[in-house]
Design an enzyme around this catalytic site. Sequence first.
Site, PDB file in Angstrom:
ATOM      1  CG  PHE A 131       2.732 -10.122 -13.744  1.00  0.00           C
ATOM      2  CD1 PHE A 131       3.065  -9.710 -15.020  1.00  0.00           C
ATOM      3  CD2 PHE A 131       3.009  -9.277 -12.689  1.00  0.00           C
ATOM      4  CE1 PHE A 131       3.663  -8.488 -15.242  1.00  0.00           C
ATOM      5  CE2 PHE A 131       3.595  -8.053 -12.907  1.00  0.00           C
ATOM      6  CZ  PHE A 131       3.927  -7.659 -14.186  1.00  0.00           C
ATOM      7  CB  VAL A 134       6.086 -13.512  -9.215  1.00  0.00           C
ATOM      8  CG1 VAL A 134       6.652 -12.622  -8.122  1.00  0.00           C
ATOM      9  CG2 VAL A 134       7.224 -14.099 -10.051  1.00  0.00           C
ATOM     10  CD  GLU A 135       1.795  -9.971  -7.469  1.00  0.00           C
ATOM     11  OE1 GLU A 135       1.312 -10.069  -6.344  1.00  0.00           O
ATOM     12  OE2 GLU A 135       2.578  -9.066  -7.794  1.00  0.00           O
ATOM     13  CB  SER A 136      -1.189 -16.037  -6.190  1.00  0.00           C
ATOM     14  OG  SER A 136      -1.539 -16.515  -7.485  1.00  0.00           O
ATOM     15  CE1 TYR A 316       6.006  -9.177  -8.143  1.00  0.00           C
ATOM     16  CE2 TYR A 316       6.154  -7.529  -9.883  1.00  0.00           C
ATOM     17  CZ  TYR A 316       5.464  -8.530  -9.248  1.00  0.00           C
ATOM     18  OH  TYR A 316       4.233  -8.886  -9.713  1.00  0.00           O
TER      19      TYR A 316
END
Length: 405
Positions: A131, A134-136, A316
């Site tokens: 997570f 992928v998020e940041s 995602y």
Amino acid sequence: MRPWAGLFAAGWIGLGAPALAAGPAPQAVTAPEAKARFAAFLETLRPDAEARGIAPRTFEAAFAGVTGPDPDVLARTRKQGEFARPVWDYLVGAVSTRRIALGQAKAARLAATLSAIEARYGVPRWVVLAFWGVESDFGASAGSVPTVRALATLAEARFRGTLFRDELLAALTILERGDITPARMTGSWAGAMGQVQFLPSSFLAHAVDFDGDGHRDIWNSEPDALGSIASYLKALGWNPALSWGYEVVLPAGFDLARYRENLSAFARRGVRRTDGKALPEAGVASLFLPGGLGGPVFLITDNFEVIRAYNTSDSYALAVGHLADRLGGAPTLAAPWPDKAPRLDKAGLQALQAGLAERGLYAGEADGRAGPKLREAVRRYQIAEGLPADGYATPALLERLRARP
Ligand code: CA
């Protein structure tokens, strides 16, 4: 729930998940008019903020220097998202060898923190790290837009109704509680904040102070960021006994119409994991063929839906799940993707949804988005037509639907 934040994070700020159609273009106004309108908006916001316990001092500090809408933020609302990007293209970017190496280095450095997070929340470290990646990109691309300015711009423009006004008030609540200063409260143009890209409402519900310094700091504290991801997933129902899913091989003549049942039943029907390991005895799963019968086949558990709640995109969720596996040492997917396979674009998906709805097979919106609802409808249609029920929407399927009204 944060049905929006992840979409913004993964789709609209450049990582390229399927994103949403652009909203209506705001009216063109000259700068003085825009500033006057913005000031009037702030005056309407002030009593609502006070009613939520936000002190006038906090309010003033939050809007210091925010005197009008941010034109860059407004410009982003008018950009078209890459809605119909194929899942395999998305995976190439989201699960790169660079990102895997970086994530494994983070895992080594943060091993003790990750062990404590696993013990408290029951979410595996590789999923938490995926997570984060992928998020940041593990905190490297958290976005530098001041959150109050971004949210006030979107709220004043009434982009997506009242969603961003509510998020703005939530952001002010965070400032009132003193978790972060206005200057350091930054993120994407759409208000997704910090290393985990939480919208303020998700922050209030799920962020945690994992390093114990008294502040929930998803911007600067890696333990807080990682703990907050795990806290979120646990709250949404992550089942520690199961993976998100498994790549599998189907036996010859497999009946695709029976696509959801116990993992043990799939095993009895000859479904095998591609890594040679045994499927778990307990738990329910569904077949997921994101590229149709010609591509990789997965059994996905309810944990896949937990990931999708973070960002309602199949691409995602698959990227997070596969990246988690890769971080943990798993090899790349065994089956190749159908690279040149004909695919439906957004308009085609909308036409398919409308056609399936006419037949009473689809009850969702004709929004052009592939997801569990459309998959289910496609499967019902395929079963009714005697076709292999892979749930995959293709141009041929749409043609068939149109040819037989
Ligand atoms: Ca902290």
